[in-house]
Scaffold this motif. Structure first.
Motif, mmCIF file in Angstrom:
data_model
loop_
_atom_site.group_PDB
_atom_site.id
_atom_site.type_symbol
_atom_site.label_atom_id
_atom_site.label_comp_id
_atom_site.label_asym_id
_atom_site.label_seq_id
_atom_site.Cartn_x
_atom_site.Cartn_y
_atom_site.Cartn_z
ATOM 1 N N TRP A 55 84.469 1.301 -0.623
ATOM 2 C CA TRP A 55 83.074 1.712 -0.626
ATOM 3 C C TRP A 55 82.336 1.044 0.533
ATOM 4 N N GLU A 56 81.322 1.722 1.035
ATOM 5 C CA GLU A 56 80.545 1.149 2.137
ATOM 6 C C GLU A 56 79.763 -0.075 1.705
ATOM 7 N N SER A 57 79.383 -0.122 0.434
ATOM 8 C CA SER A 57 78.643 -1.283 -0.085
ATOM 9 C C SER A 57 78.929 -1.392 -1.572
ATOM 10 N N ARG A 106 78.580 5.442 -1.395
ATOM 11 C CA ARG A 106 79.217 6.217 -0.344
ATOM 12 C C ARG A 106 80.606 5.642 -0.054
ATOM 13 N N ALA A 129 83.653 4.692 2.114
ATOM 14 C CA ALA A 129 83.946 4.404 3.519
ATOM 15 C C ALA A 129 85.297 5.006 3.904
ATOM 16 N N ARG A 130 86.299 4.756 3.088
ATOM 17 C CA ARG A 130 87.627 5.319 3.326
ATOM 18 C C ARG A 130 88.387 5.465 2.020
ATOM 19 N N GLN A 186 89.256 9.035 6.196
ATOM 20 C CA GLN A 186 88.144 9.739 5.564
ATOM 21 C C GLN A 186 88.503 11.211 5.415
#
Length: 601
Positions: free
Chosen positions: A170-172, A177, A179-180, A251
């Motif tokens: 996750w991006e955060s 969202r 991330a990969r 992604q």
């Protein structure tokens, strides 16, 4: 020679002991071993259509000489048997040298011995001990610690070689969202000698894996590519155990494209080992969309089972975007159920129970399958763009001239008819060192990397990628050496697949033999024979009717996912469902006689 064997007991399992063990147990002389080996070579032909004739002698005289034929016929005469391949097989069954259900295909090949040599098993056990103790990792300084990530494996309940797991980055921390997507593949080369691909490196375990080419899965036993201490232990991704992996991150865009590919050596720890049934249950009753929307907008924090559900559903949605994009590009999907056959002794030990189950495409299976395709596509793109020499898999476009039929959905009573007809005109896939499009999968590049414990072609790709990532390009295969290795592995892999296919067929036919004519089976007519004077008994183009009525056709048995030739009633058409009764079934000669009747509406 017969006297020497007289004390042997018939084999009660589906396969005989290793031939060398039989020789040692009976204390046979070199001459007796030579005679027995010759008889085994003829018995191997017992599955041929002319097994009850002396036709084998013609080829044997040309290939092995008259002395070979004389030796075998003299042995069979001494046993008061006729000089046929079938009787050669039967006498060896009676003497306990072969099992009644012996897989004849492997006799006389490198695949006859399922076990590993004792010295090689000791060698493998030493590697396993080093791996468990955290020693001997040539990429230790490059491995990225991903043990805090939630990695899930999804396999059948009885899977023992666990070679891939999936996770989300996750991006955060608010999980709004992705991330990969990451697919973590077991790193079997971590357990072997560094630079084991070099000709100068003596690596018996690695060489044996390449010689075996693939793990061989038969209904009654398994021939693994690596010894147990490695394949099912040190190399396998076990739950809650730290393992080395080669991790493929990428992604999947909103349009379903593979982007931003990263490959890195990692350390991981599987958080949950899940079965297909468990994942299907999760995907069929997902967290309500309103709750998942709250997660995306940071209005709620998930934990435990809810977190697993949310991540698996996110992975599934991404996988389906990739599949939708491939389908839009014309990917080939023949949804013909795979079958799983298992053989076990029945309760009174008088026979074998054969169970046949169909592996239909479920959401869990689609999730895993699609992410494995995406991973091999990502690996192909990575290696192509960086000019890393690996085995690439490609497939030419289907030749429109080969399509002598039209698939018309409304003509067929059962969907499987359309799926079977799709197979017509499909070209074979190609493995080479050049990257080309795989038109069947509708992807731009493809290199198989997801099963290095079970497939040597994946192991070769892993070796090249690992050496590239470590900067040790001098230890990589040269193009000529890799091409030779790929050719050898590909040929042997084809043999393994043939052994698996014929063994599955044998046990399905044996099941039909056990059931006899008392059971009625549902089947679909999908091919017909043409009896017209000019056709010479040829099969008719799939969607056409013959010029005159013919009694024989090919039906697909829905319960067993198997095709057989069958006598047909008048008036049935391609795609019709019929009732089939088995009149005769001999698994050894692969002979089935069956008659179909029209299904009452």
């Amino acid at each position: 020679q017969l006297n020497a064997l007289a004390g042997a007991a018939p084999v009660t399992s589906t396969y005989a002991p290793d031939f060398s063990a039989v020789v040692e147990t009976l204390g046979l002389s070199a001459k007796e071993v030579e005679i027995l080996s010759s008889v085994r070579a003829v018995a191997k032909l017992a599955g041929e259509k002319n097994a009850s004739s002396t036709a084998w002698m013609i080829a044997a005289k040309l290939e092995r000489g008259e002395a070979f034929v004389d030796t075998v016929t003299a042995f069979l005469r001494s046993a008061e048997r006729s000089p046929t391949a079938r009787d050669a097989f039967n006498v060896l069954v009676d003497l306990g040298v072969l099992s009644k259900h012996e897989n004849l295909g492997v006799i006389g090949t490198a695949y006859e011995n399922f076990d590993f040599a004792p010295a090689l098993k000791q060698h493998a056990a030493a590697f396993a001990t080093e791996a468990h103790q955290g020693r001997g990792d040539d990429l230790a300084g490059l491995r990225v610690d991903r043990t805090e990530w939630r990695v899930y494996t999804i396999d059948a309940r009885d899977t023992e070689e666990v070679d891939d797991g999936i996770s989300l980055e996750w991006e955060s921390s608010d999980m709004r969202r992705v991330a990969r997507i990451w697919v973590h593949v077991a790193d079997p080369l971590r357990c072997l000698e560094a630079e084991c691909g070099l000709e100068s490196t003596n690596s018996p375990v690695y060489r044996e894996a390449l010689d075996r080419a693939m793990s061989l899965y038969l209904p009654d036993r398994v021939r693994y590519m690596f010894p147990d201490s490695l394949s099912r232990e040190a190399m396998s991704l076990r739950e809650n155990v730290e393992r080395a992996a080669v991790s493929f991150g990428f992604q999947i865009s909103a349009s379903g494209a593979i982007q931003d590919v990263v490959i890195e050596p990692t350390k991981i720890k599987v958080a949950a080992r899940l079965t297909y049934e468990q994942v299907d249950a999760i995907l069929s009753t997902p967290t309500p969309e309103v709750d998942r929307l709250k997660v995306r907008t940071s209005q709620v924090c998930l934990s435990g089972q809810q977190l697993i559900e949310h991540e698996l559903m996110t992975l599934y949605e991404s996988a389906m975007r990739h599949k939708t994009a491939r389908d839009a590009r014309g990917s080939f999907n023949a949804a013909i159920p795979l079958k799983r056959v298992r053989v076990s002794r029945n309760d009174d030990k008088s026979d074998f129970d054969v169970s046949v189950s169909l592996l239909n495409s479920t959401p869990a299976w689609q999730l895993v399958s699609e992410l494995m395709i995406a991973t091999s596509t990502a690996a192909g793109i990575f290696c192509r763009d960086r000019r890393v020499t690996v085995p690439f898999r490609s497939q030419p476009a289907r030749d429109a001239l080969c399509l002598n039929y039209e698939i018309n959905d409304h003509l067929y009573e059962h969907d499987v008819t359309r799926e079977l007809l799709k197979l017509r005109g499909m070209p074979r896939s190609i493995t080479s060192l050049e990257s080309h499009a795989h038109c069947g999968l509708a992807v731009e590049a493809y290199s198989q990397v997801t099963s290095p414990i079970r497939r040597a072609i994946d192991l070769l790709a892993h070796y090249q990628i690992r050496m590239f990532l470590s900067g040790n390009k001098g230890a990589m295969y040269t193009a000529s050496r890799l091409s030779a290795a790929v050719d050898q592995v590909s040929k042997r892999s084809s043999m393994v697949r043939l052994f698996e296919k014929t063994s599955l067929r044998y046990w399905v036919v044996y099941k039909l033999h056990q059931l006899g004519d008392s059971v009625q089976h549902d089947a679909v007519l999908w091919r017909r024979f043409d009896e017209s004077p000019t056709a010479e008994g040829a099969l008719v183009p799939a969607a056409q009717e013959p010029t005159r009525f013919c009694e024989l056709g090919v039906v697909f048995m829905l319960e067993y996912s198997e095709s057989i030739v069958c006598k047909l009633p008048a008036g049935v058409r391609i795609g019709d469902i019929v009732h089939v009764r088995i009149q005769y079934a001999d698994p050894r000669s692969n002979t089935v006689r069956a008659v179909a009747t029209r299904r009452s509406k």
